[in-house]
Design a protein around this motif. Sequence first.
Motif: not given
Length: 1751
Positions: A1160-1163, A1171-1179
């Motif tokens: 679901v997620l990708m950091a 810093s890091f960014v967090l992606l929601n692969l579903k939305s």
Amino acid sequence: MYRDYLRRLKEHVSADDSPKDTASLNKEKTRNDNGISGGKERTKTENSRSHCKKDDSVNARDPQTVKAQPNSTGETIKIPLTRGQVTSDMVMRGNKIDSLTDFKVLITLAMSGKMQTENAAMSRRAYGGDLTMTYPTSAKIVRIFTSSTFTDTKHERNTWMEWAYPRLKRHCQSRGYEFQVVDMRWGVRDEATDDHRGTELCLKELELCQNLSTGPSFISLLSHKYGYTSLRREIDAEEFSNILHGTEEKNEKDLLEKWYKRDDNSLPPVFLLQTISTLLPDYMSHDQEKKKSAKNVWWTESEALQKILSETALKVLSEKEAMKYIISITHLEVQKGIQGSKDPGTECLWFRRTIPGIQDVESSWQLSRYIECLGPKEKWQHSRQLLGELKQDMSNVLPPGNVHEYLVPWTEKGVDPSFPDHAKYLQQMNDDFEQEMTQRIDAAIAEREAISVQDPLLQECVQHLEFCQAKSQAYGRSEDLQMIRTYLEGPSRSPFVVHATSGSGKTTVLAMAASQTKSWLSENTSVIIRFVGTTSGSTDLVPFLQNLTQQIKKAKGQYSYQIEGDVQRLISEFHASLEGVQKGSPIVLYIDALDQFSAARGARELNWLPRLLPENVKVVVSTLEEPQYECFRKLKSFIKEESNFLQIKPFTKEDVQSILSKWLESDRRTLTNEQRHVLIAAVHACPLALFLRLSYDSALSWESYRTGDNIRLEHTVRASINELFRRLEVMHGRVLTSRAFGYITASINGLSEAELEDILSCDDDVLNDVYMYWTPPIRRLPPLLLVRLKASLEDKHYIVKRGVDDVLVLYWYHRQFSEVASERYCQPSLRATLHTGLADFFSGVWAQGNKKPYTDRQGNSDAMNRHVADQPYKIGERYNARKLNNLAYHRIMSEDLDRSKEDCLCNFQFILHRIKGTSVRQLLDNFELACDAFPTDESITNIAQALRLSETGLSYDADTLVSKMLGRLPRNEFTATFLDQCKEANIPHLETNRRVLLQTGGQLEYCLHGDDEEVWFLDMTQDGAMIVTSAKSDIVKLWDVRKGKLLRSVENIAVKIKNVNFVNEDTGILVRASEMLLCLSIQGDVNYTIPLVQHALYAIGGVVKSTLCMYKDDWLQFYDLTTAEKTHLLKMEGVVLTDPRGYNGHQLTYRLNLNYGTDVLMALVDNTSKSFVLLNLKSMTSPSCCHVFNDVGEEEELEIDAITITNDNRYVIVASMLTNDLHIFDANTLKKSHIINGFKNDYSEKFQMSSDGQHLYFPSKEHIVLYNLETRERKAILRHNHDVASVRSADMTRYVTVNGDNGICIWNTANKELTSQREGFIGTSVSHLMSLPNSYYVVTLTTHRQDYYIQVHDVQNKMKVRQAKLFNDHENGSGLRPRIIDLVTPDTILMVTNSRRLKNISLETMKITLVYQGRTVKYPPVAVINKHREIATCTRGRCHIKVQCSEKGVTKCLIRVPAAVSGTIHDIKTGLNGGILAVILNRSPDVLLIDVTNRSLRYVINIMSDLQFLSESIFDLKISSDDRFILFTDRKTPIGYHPKSKTDFITVLFDIDSRKSVELFDRHKDVENYILYGESKMSIYDVEVLDNNQIVTSHDDGTLRVWDSETGDPLKTLCGHTTSTELSSCPGNPYFVSNAVMDKEESFRVWEKASLRCLASFKLDSYQSKLVCLDGNRGFVTCEANPARVIHWTLEGYVQEPVPKESHVVFFKGQILNLSTHLIEEEDFYDDDPLDEDEMEKSDDEDEDENENEN
């Protein structure tokens, strides 16, 4: 055939035409360097050395050639040149190197202009694929035909069989030849006489002996008996009619017409003698009375037939034509064997027994067995007359030396072994036969080997050409051939593929195309043919590529040599060989049956096959279409031209008609209309080539009078094969047929004729069946029976001969024959019996006269010698590959655990020879099979694991087996016997006083050889079953984790391959290359590629890892990994993900670890690493950014070095390797949840999560760090010997790791961790190691944490005897670490301290015993001189040398450096005696030579002008122990080479008295390396002077070279290492040690100084940082690194030790380990040396920079 060829060749090349030897050639061809190196004419001194220059315009892969004078055939010999012209003295220079032999010969022939022309012409035609030529055989066989009448020579033949044949067999075996005897006179069963083919087979076997045998081929025992005249099986119809008409009696005509029937299917028609059982069915009955009656009828009628035919033939035919009805079988044999021989003097022998007066003995049945005497007088008188004429003819042809005559008196029993004179005769005759045969065999072998037609490459080519000649005798397939021709003549640059299902005729099509290629294109076309699997050189990829590349080069007219190296290099050389083909001389490669390749080394994955062919090169291949063989699918993946695929379609009716007509015409046969209809109808129902062949062969035996049910055919291939087998069982006996075919089928790759005969001779089921009505004198299978059975299949090519393990073996040509035979003859109930028979043979249990027990059909028990071949591990100098490759497999398959262990699996000698003769991998395959068959046996399990752990080391050197097994196996009830075998083997090996190898039973299960280069990356499937790795070699490999076995190797797909990841639910592998991402299937096919944007990074996530996110700067591009299609593009605001400046290779690899994806997620870590960014692969909404570390304050230095996401997608975990704390963020809010405090010494990177989400793990230096996220517990597990580069685990029990070297480790934490490995811990590291003279004591300067210790170790008793903690700190100190300089007395060391003082320290008390006068420079050069009575160091300003007394510490004198010499003192070197000082100056090319005794400067050496070194610094300098010479080592251009064309580190031998110098540089090897390999790594890494003043150097290519210190000539090249080595020696020690310190090798080798032989080696598990040899025969000592341990190594098992091991003398009593040594006192800082007048000329910082390597 072979002997005739040899003789013609020998006659053609006279003695005057033979090439001159290279020594005389060297004298003739001496010339200067003008026009060669561009230099001046050589001086007398230089004239003995070879000079060449580098031509920068010459590519090493495409060497220039120099044309020599054409030879007598008009052929111009081409000599490859890579770096200038090669001269004869260049070749002769230096030590003899076997691998250059061919090159020397080539040059010799080129310069002399002479060549063995017929051999050269034949070779050229073979290499070019000439299919019109008859080639000499390559078989190494001595095959004799023994001709005799049966009843009178029984005892002679039995004597030979019992005594001479076994010894001759062993003798031939020792010479690499097979010994075969064809004796058709005994063991003839009723089945063998039923079809009347005995005479035909007899003569055919005789012809085979003449064609194949090296040495004698025909042996006659003809005495007084003329022998039996057999009935003609075939009589020409016209001739038979004449005989029939000439027969006057009706009953005689009736008898002829009864037994002879006209066969109009023969062209011309013949009358056939009917099989006996056809007219007398009881002839084959099991009822003895009926059988006897039928036999009596046959003998009566056959004698009548013979009388009718012979008498009538004399009346109606000419005398010459009539003789074939009159002369005996023996007469026919003599005619063909002697009178028909091309060289009777070489091929034929006659052992002639004469019984005086036998013709006058009264006639009797007993006499009739020795001479014709019964029946009509005129008949036996005529026989005696014919015999007399035959003997006279034999005497006229054979030289007297070929006839051995014996006079034997007559007895009532004829020849009677119980009669003394007869026993003496038999013994003498046997001895004469054995001696004569041995001499003639040896002479023939020598003659054969003297003329080099036995080149393995030529043998390989000829075998494929002969097979092609046989298979191309076919018809039809014109459309298929036209497609191939169109391809050959067309523009396509891709290979052409012929494909079909099994049995469709692919091989025939390729053979037919190959035979017509020259007519299609031009006679200059080179046709190179390989039928994969038909020879030993065409089954495995390595020899296949080696000989194929060689042949291509030969076909192009280039010099050729056998390429060595890994598969990748072989592929590169193969591809390179195809370049540069001229338009007028194209090359066509035909490679049949790709599916027959061994699966090893990725042969079927076809990475070796070029995708784009060079100009003027065509490649035609064939393969089965079935997916399990992989090849067809692979070909479809990279050949996109549909026109390049030819599917062999089933035959049409017209095809069948045409082919049958041609075949029948060729065989001079026809069929009746009914028969032809039956055959065509059958083939129409199953239109496959194999079925057509089988059906035709069956129909070929139909006589014209056969109709109805007698001409029935089967409907499928398998049914036809079964029917064929059934007919053979009837013809030859079911038991014999089933066992013979069963043994062949159960074998690994087939059996030779001799092997099969021996195996059947030990099978009492077969012998009891064969001996049903007759008991022979020797219990063996009668040879005729096997000859008949073999002939039934071999003529039809159903069974073929192919080379395996240097032996011609019989095996099924077609896979379907093997499958049917397996079902029919290898049923489960019989498998154990078959494999036991095979195993017994290969074990040799019934050889060497061992009698095998048996029970005959009547229940009588006995034991008899079966006279089978011996099976030693080595035959002469060759390993017995047949035994080694077969024994273990068959023992295991026989399910006999005890004998499997006894013979193989727990047999040290078998294991050793299996590794040496084959490979470790093949041995491990045996153990893998055994572990599956016997899973509970502890002995096998233990040894198997020890071998797995030792795979890399044993591949390096098989002789380390003793060391590896003693070091890895614990002694217990399961291993004790095997370990005793290891010790008793008397193999020189190294033993240690502490364990240095991981033992079995621990957590490390496999240590795999991952690649020849460093393995960098790995990934694991979700179930943990497989891993994928990538390496520096750009090879991607797939491995089976549970078996520790390579599954697939994928090569040549891209360059600069780095990361590899499983994707798409583990069905694909994503590979990062330099400019793209490739997605591979599990089978290794490239599914697609995705271009990599420069400096972009990527992450993998999504459901089943099917989503790729490529990102750069502020954009993110998403891909669907199942289709490679782009899906989304996102832009970010306020966040930059990558550095706009880009990344170098290392940075890019590091940054790719700074992301993590789940379903679901990708950091993704941003460019700042804060810093890091967090992606929601579903939305797929805009990513959220989380700031982790501040830019100022305590977190200013912290960056994100590792990141992961928990499996439930609740948390993101990051860490910095500066603190190693785990910062855990809530994935929804991005707020910090909590921190798990880390361990300071960890190295946080490459985080991985367990499948259950409870654990986080990562590699940290030598360990795997494991966190339980629930309990927050940290553990360091699985300690490695090197830093771990990568780790994966699916179940947190089995782990796979790579260390950045070429190994892969598989661990199992369910096993108990072994703790004994760290015994003997002495500290963290050792900075100095030295030995004490005449003892087993060594001194170490050891670091533990921040403290330093001096330790004295008694290595024999494994104990520290002294230890003192050093106190070296002082507020006025210069920051120097304590340093040991040398010994000044046997128990006193010289040290330099932080106070810049030199001090003596007693090792007994650990107290300072002497402080030297004056302070030193920060890093002082110091030498102990004048036999340890003095020391020399530099003054404070580094301007002069001061000499100080080692007993009082005072400065005795100052040796001043002349003012004219520039530069300050950098270093001081001296020899063992310390009589000469070599002073090396800083920033100056001058080296000062100082005489210590006279305290004076002898002279100055300028290393640049005097020795031609390229820089003013010197890499190494050593002075000999007798102060006679100096060895300088640094970078320079070898003398005679063009300036700067080559710069190597070269050692110069400088004579101190004469001031003459000579380079230690092997030009011979340098030239060879460039010619053969395109590069030369001759730089010297280390140099050592041995006791006898021989010099040994180590080189970057891994070799050691020994030099004569008087002349500088090379004495010997020592091979074994693959990388640079450090050398260690000690006076009085009979051995020296080479230590390969590079990670890639890490091994020792121990060499005997006297013989320069490598006695033992050892491949290390752990890094040994220091090594020192002890004096005397005391071994050597190493220090293991981190944690430090002192390891004592001794050479054991060497029964010829030149010096006995030294006894231990105790110098240090008791253990005193709590001592303290204060190295600094206040007065140290006051200078008290008035002679040291120098002012400090440099700052401490400059001094430190200058000596940074000493820190």
